[in-house]
Write an enzyme that holds these catalytic residues in place. Structure first.
Site, mmCIF file in Angstrom:
data_model
loop_
_atom_site.group_PDB
_atom_site.id
_atom_site.type_symbol
_atom_site.label_atom_id
_atom_site.label_comp_id
_atom_site.label_asym_id
_atom_site.label_seq_id
_atom_site.Cartn_x
_atom_site.Cartn_y
_atom_site.Cartn_z
ATOM 1 N N ASN A 1 50.900 38.185 -56.960
ATOM 2 C CA ASN A 1 51.116 36.960 -58.768
ATOM 3 C C ASN A 1 49.720 35.905 -58.316
ATOM 4 O OD1 ASN A 1 51.060 35.834 -55.929
ATOM 5 N ND2 ASN A 1 52.797 34.472 -57.370
ATOM 6 N N GLU B 1 50.830 35.266 -53.221
ATOM 7 C CA GLU B 1 51.902 35.086 -52.256
ATOM 8 C C GLU B 1 53.211 36.151 -52.429
ATOM 9 O OE1 GLU B 1 53.844 32.169 -55.594
ATOM 10 O OE2 GLU B 1 51.808 32.534 -54.186
ATOM 11 N N CYS C 1 49.211 33.460 -57.260
ATOM 12 C CA CYS C 1 48.238 33.164 -55.724
ATOM 13 C C CYS C 1 48.395 33.752 -54.118
ATOM 14 C CB CYS C 1 49.024 32.034 -55.851
ATOM 15 S SG CYS C 1 49.166 30.955 -56.935
#
Length: 981
Positions: free
Chosen positions: A360, A364, A362
């Protein structure tokens, strides 16, 4: 990727069993809302540039212990319904009920509960945890659940794109729908042929970087969740793709363009009017590196780039040279980050279905293509007991309930595309995580970059994920395992054993973390045993997300896994305004470390004044590390961030959204070391940010000499020659020079960052300033009272002979909110009310020579400097034509204009070369190329003159300075983010 529903038979067999939900947080016979005190508040927000009211909702209801900041953010971001209508939500009760009752109904409809009584307990327990700020769901839940909108609950999406025009255009469309729903998406472009390969028609392929332009433009026009925040996206390219160098350097070259446009006078700040003219600014870029490549970097050997259609090596590169290009680009603009492919897939629970190729936005969430993940984060500080130990059993109970709710949400959730919906229902990926780790460690007296801090973080993370998978196995016995489990059972159980083995290697440092670790060990044994018998309900359980907006909803001091950003924050006041306060965690930490109340008070006062603990009275050196922060005088070393992530990574299904902060002086070699050590320590992904590497996001602590110089502050000067000692003792008695009964005064109205005020100044007969009165805030408010007291103190000081220039030097450049644009042509930007007031007083009452020494100039004087190279009045210099030549004359030397235009740059180059360091020694010799890079343009000189260089990105909504949250930025004023969940 769609699976046969292999768990259907078991689900039918277990039908009717249901879960028994114990009551652990709420009180039987009492609704959670009835246990707390509620109050009504007015939420009003103004445009920071114009002062216009942009949001107003009065008499909204919140618990009395929720901060003004939290209630403001929830009201503006999460309340649904048109303002001014009966459909608009008016309080927290309505918001929580809308979400929780939908979750309860979903559980009842899909046979999760043994009895209706269990369903009610589930509702009360979930309500209690939410209203008491113990956890929060991710933003899409609050946007969508229980409304007429599609019930999108996932914040994180991974898409897929193939080497065809249909697939590429579908990528654009799918991203748009995801952004519209308030979420972000990532994908890997490596299946698209490179620009070095041929098309079937005989032509040359465009390559993935060219198609990134269209996706970037699309993302730039869509605001997530209906103008709630910017679109968030991640673009990944494998390191062996033939276009990897073009991909790596793309954003660095755009940053060069941004600097050139800024120097030409365009508004290129984050959210600026002209920033949309540059490309690739709406995505985070990451390179997917393999172990083979990283070993080649270590060994200094070559590495092959492979064609996408044949898989054959079509170009060979030097691995170290490519690694250097990656690190250099990150040094220049913070992109690209790295994702470590072999590590990621070694911890993959579903390899039989497909590899993990992307993440995704970011980094994570890392799972299958065309999948999604809904997130929830716990507020760790809520589980700190009065004896300053972590309440592990209570934490595990909360995790158990939250995981149950998160899994239920997949049953009723809507998805932007059917492939994403099918994969998510088949694999049921969850992303439980936490926030406030930095504050928790500080409160426990543990340094973030210490063995004790890392042991506690690792134990908590292990307990969280172990409890989650244990609950997942219990859910599998009631409602069946995830549909893709049978195909991946062996691999899933192998990864569970890897987590268990990692837990066994945690070295505890004290009783506190030992107690958490013991419970985690018990949970992991249950995971292994129950998983063999029942399978698992969820392919994935945990990630560490940035927790930007929801962190403020929970009143967290720190976000995600981040350390504390600074020791001093600004607190909004009821009735308007804000005040500077020392983090409330600090007194608790000091008492934990054994300091008595008098010492605590003295240390806190020192921190309030200086912003750090260095030389704080009575604070022992060995305790300094407890108060280290992300930025500032005692900023954590880059490897401190990496080591913390490495301690927690083995206990997460996914990865960690985290940026490794580096100072502006960091080198490319240091970035190479961060990336290399992150791989060796087993991280799945790493992102870096070097202070001031981006024009639009200049995050700076404002304390370095370079930062001070940019802001017009004085840097340390060489030591002066020692003066002979004078053995004469003189006692001075201050005399007060009172103002005459009737005196000349002036009243100035002003606006700073949207805050309005009035200043009245009175002068002696000789024109010297003698008194100042400030009106700011409502009469009778705390802020108004503080301003009255401050005015009296300054006025008395002036009358006792304190020079105005002393006040100006002390209070100009002082930074706190409100700050930003003013309505004063001479002081266009102010870092605070105090910064504006004393610059204005200097302009009104000090002569030119005195102001020149203080770096305070009028708009006319600054313009004169840009035109002539001097602030001096024209009558002191002669005509402008005498200074730079008559550039408008028909026979003017064509080189004269060029010479005039570079005078400023030349002057600054000379200044850079001749700069002394803080110890008075000569600065190092600066190469010509570096001198040129350091040279200030006229626009940057204007910042230096006025002291208006921004020391952190400004929120596009309210103008408040933002701070990091993972790889993004979040506004402490209104909760807006630069593109994260």
């Amino acid at each position: 990727m769609t699976e046969t529903v292999s768990g259907a038979a078991q689900q039918a067999e277990n039908a009717g069993k249901g879960l028994t939900i114990p009551r652990r947080f709420s009180t039987e016979g009492v609704h959670p809302y009835d246990e707390i005190t509620w109050e009504r508040r007015d939420v009003v927000q103004t445009n920071w540039k114009t002062g216009e009211t942009v949001f107003e909702q009065r008499s909204v209801e919140f618990p009395d212990f929720w901060s003004v900041n939290a209630s403001t953010i929830v009201t503006t971001k999460y309340f649904r319904g048109a303002l001014g209508t009966d459909a608009r939500e008016t309080g927290l009760k309505q918001l929580i009920d809308r979400v929780v009752k939908t979750y309860r109904k979903g559980g009842e409809d899909h046979d999760y509960f043994a009895t209706p009584a269990d369903a009610e307990v589930f509702e009360h327990e979930l309500t209690w945890l939410l209203v008491h700020q113990y956890f929060s769901f991710n933003s899409p839940v609050w946007f969508n659940v229980g409304t007429q909108s599609p019930q999108q609950v996932s914040a994180c999406f991974i898409l897929s794109v193939d080497d065809s025009m249909d697939s590429i255009l579908n990528w654009y469309k799918e991203e748009g729908f995801i952004f519209k729903g308030g979420s972000g998406a990532g994908l890997n472009l490596s299946r698209i042929r490179s620009s070095k390969e041929l098309l079937s028609s005989g032509g040359t392929a465009s390559g993935p970087v060219s198609f990134m332009r269209g996706a970037d433009a699309s993302a730039g026009t869509i605001k997530s969740g209906g103008a709630t925040r910017r679109a968030a996206k991640m673009v990944v390219l494998d390191v062996d793709h033939p276009d990897i160098v073009e991909f790596v350097e793309t954003k660095a070259r755009e940053e060069d363009k941004i600097r050139a446009l800024r120097d030409a006078g365009f508004d290129m700040d984050l959210g600026g009017a002209d920033i949309t003219s540059v490309q690739y600014q709406n995505a985070n870029n990451s390179v997917r590196v393999s172990d083979e490549f990283m070993r080649a970097v270590e060994d200094g050997t070559s590495f092959g780039l492979r064609g996408r259609k044949t898989g054959e090596v079509i170009e060979t590169v030097d691995a170290r040279e490519l690694f250097r290009k990656i690190s250099k680009a990150a040094w220049e603009c913070a992109d690209p980050g790295l994702q470590y492919d072999d590590t990621i897939n070694d911890w993959h629970t579903n390899p039989e279905t497909g590899r993990i190729t992307a993440s995704n936005p970011c980094s994570e969430y890392m799972s299958l293509d065309n999948s999604s993940c809904n997130l929830a984060s716990l507020n760790l500080l809520k589980f700190l007991k009065d004896d300053d130990t972590f309440d592990a059993p209570r934490f595990a109970e909360a995790v158990e309930l939250i995981i149950t709710a998160m899994d239920i949400s997949i049953c009723f959730a809507d998805f932007p595309t059917e492939p994403i919906g099918q994969t998510t229902r088949d694999y049921r990926q969850l992303g439980i995580g936490y926030a406030n780790l930095g504050a928790l460690l500080m409160a426990m007296g543990l340094g973030y970059d210490s063995d004790g801090g890392r042991a506690m973080a690792a134990a908590i993370t292990s307990l969280m994920t172990g409890t989650s998978y244990r609950r997942s196995a219990e859910l599998a016995s009631v409602v069946g395992p995830y549909a893709g489990y049978a195909r991946n059972a062996e691999a899933h159980q192998r990864v569970m054993r890897k987590h268990q083995a990692a837990n066994d290697t945690v070295r505890t440092m004290a009783i506190a973390d030992s107690q958490v670790h013991k419970l985690a060990t018990v949970e992991w044994q249950k995971v292994v045993d129950l998983g063999k018998a029942n399978g698992f309900r969820n392919a994935q359980a945990s990630v560490l997300a940035p927790t930007g907006t929801i962190g403020f909803m929970m009143d967290c001091d720190t976000t995600g896994i981040e350390p504390d950003f600074s020791l001093v924050k600004f607190k909004k006041l009821v009735g308007g305004g804000s005040m500077q306060i020392v983090n409330q965690t600090i007194p608790r930490a000091l008492r934990k470390l054994g300091y008595v109340d008098e010492q605590v008070e003295a240390i806190v006062d020192y921190i309030s004044e200086h912003g750090h603990v260095i030389d704080a009275p009575g604070l022992r050196l060995e305790h300094y590390e407890v108060f280290d922060t992300a930025m500032g005088a005692r900023a954590l070393k880059p490897m401190g961030h990496v080591r913390m992530m490495a301690a927690c990574q083995p206990f997460l299904s996914g990865a960690i959204s985290k940026t490794v902060n580096l100072p502006e002086t960091a080198t490319v070699e240091e970035i190479e070391e961060v990336y290399l050590q992150s791989w060796k320590l087993g991280l799945k992904a790493t992102a870096i940010y070097r202070d001031n590497c981006k024009v639009g996001q200049p995050l700076s602590d404002g304390k370095s000499d370079s930062a001070k110089k940019d802001q017009g502050q004085a840097t340390a000067a060489p030591a002066a020659a020692a003066e002979p000692e004078v053995i004469e003792k003189v006692v001075y008695k201050p005399l007060r020079k009172r103002l005459p009964k009737s005196r000349v005064s002036r009243t100035t109205s002003f606006t700073v960052g949207g805050a309005e005020g009035y200043m009245t100044s009175g002068a002696h007969d000789d024109g010297q300033l003698g008194e100042v009165f400030l009106k700011l805030g409502k009469q009778g408010s705390t802020l108004a009272g503080v301003m009255d007291a401050f005015s009296i103190a300054v006025s008395i000081g002036l009358q006792y002979g304190v020079p105005l220039e002393t006040y100006v030097s002390k209070f100009s450049n002082l930074s706190f909110e409100p700050a930003g644009l003013t309505d004063d042509a001479d002081v266009r930007m102010a870092k605070s009310i105090m910064d504006y007031i004393f610059r204005r007083l200097a302009l009104d009452y000090l002569d030119f020579e005195t102001r020149q020494g203080l770096g305070v100039f009028s708009a006319e004087e600054r313009q004169r400097y840009l035109e002539t190279g001097s602030y001096e009045p024209l009558e002191a210099l002669g005509s402008a034509s005498e200074v730079v030549g008559d550039l408008s004359a028909p026979d003017a030397d064509t080189d004269a204009a060029d010479d005039a235009s570079i005078d400023i740059t030349d002057a600054v180059e000379a200044e850079v070369v001749e700069t002394k360091d803080t110890h008075g020694s000569e600065a190092r010799e600066v190469p010509a190329t570096e001198t040129k890079r350091a040279a200030k343009t006229s626009a940057e000189l204007l910042e230096q003159i006025t002291g208006t260089a921004v020391d952190s990105p400004l929120c596009m909504t309210c103008g408040t300075k933002m701070r990091p949250a993972g790889s993004c930025y979040v506004c402490e004023g209104c909760g807006s983010t630069s593109g994260c969940s």
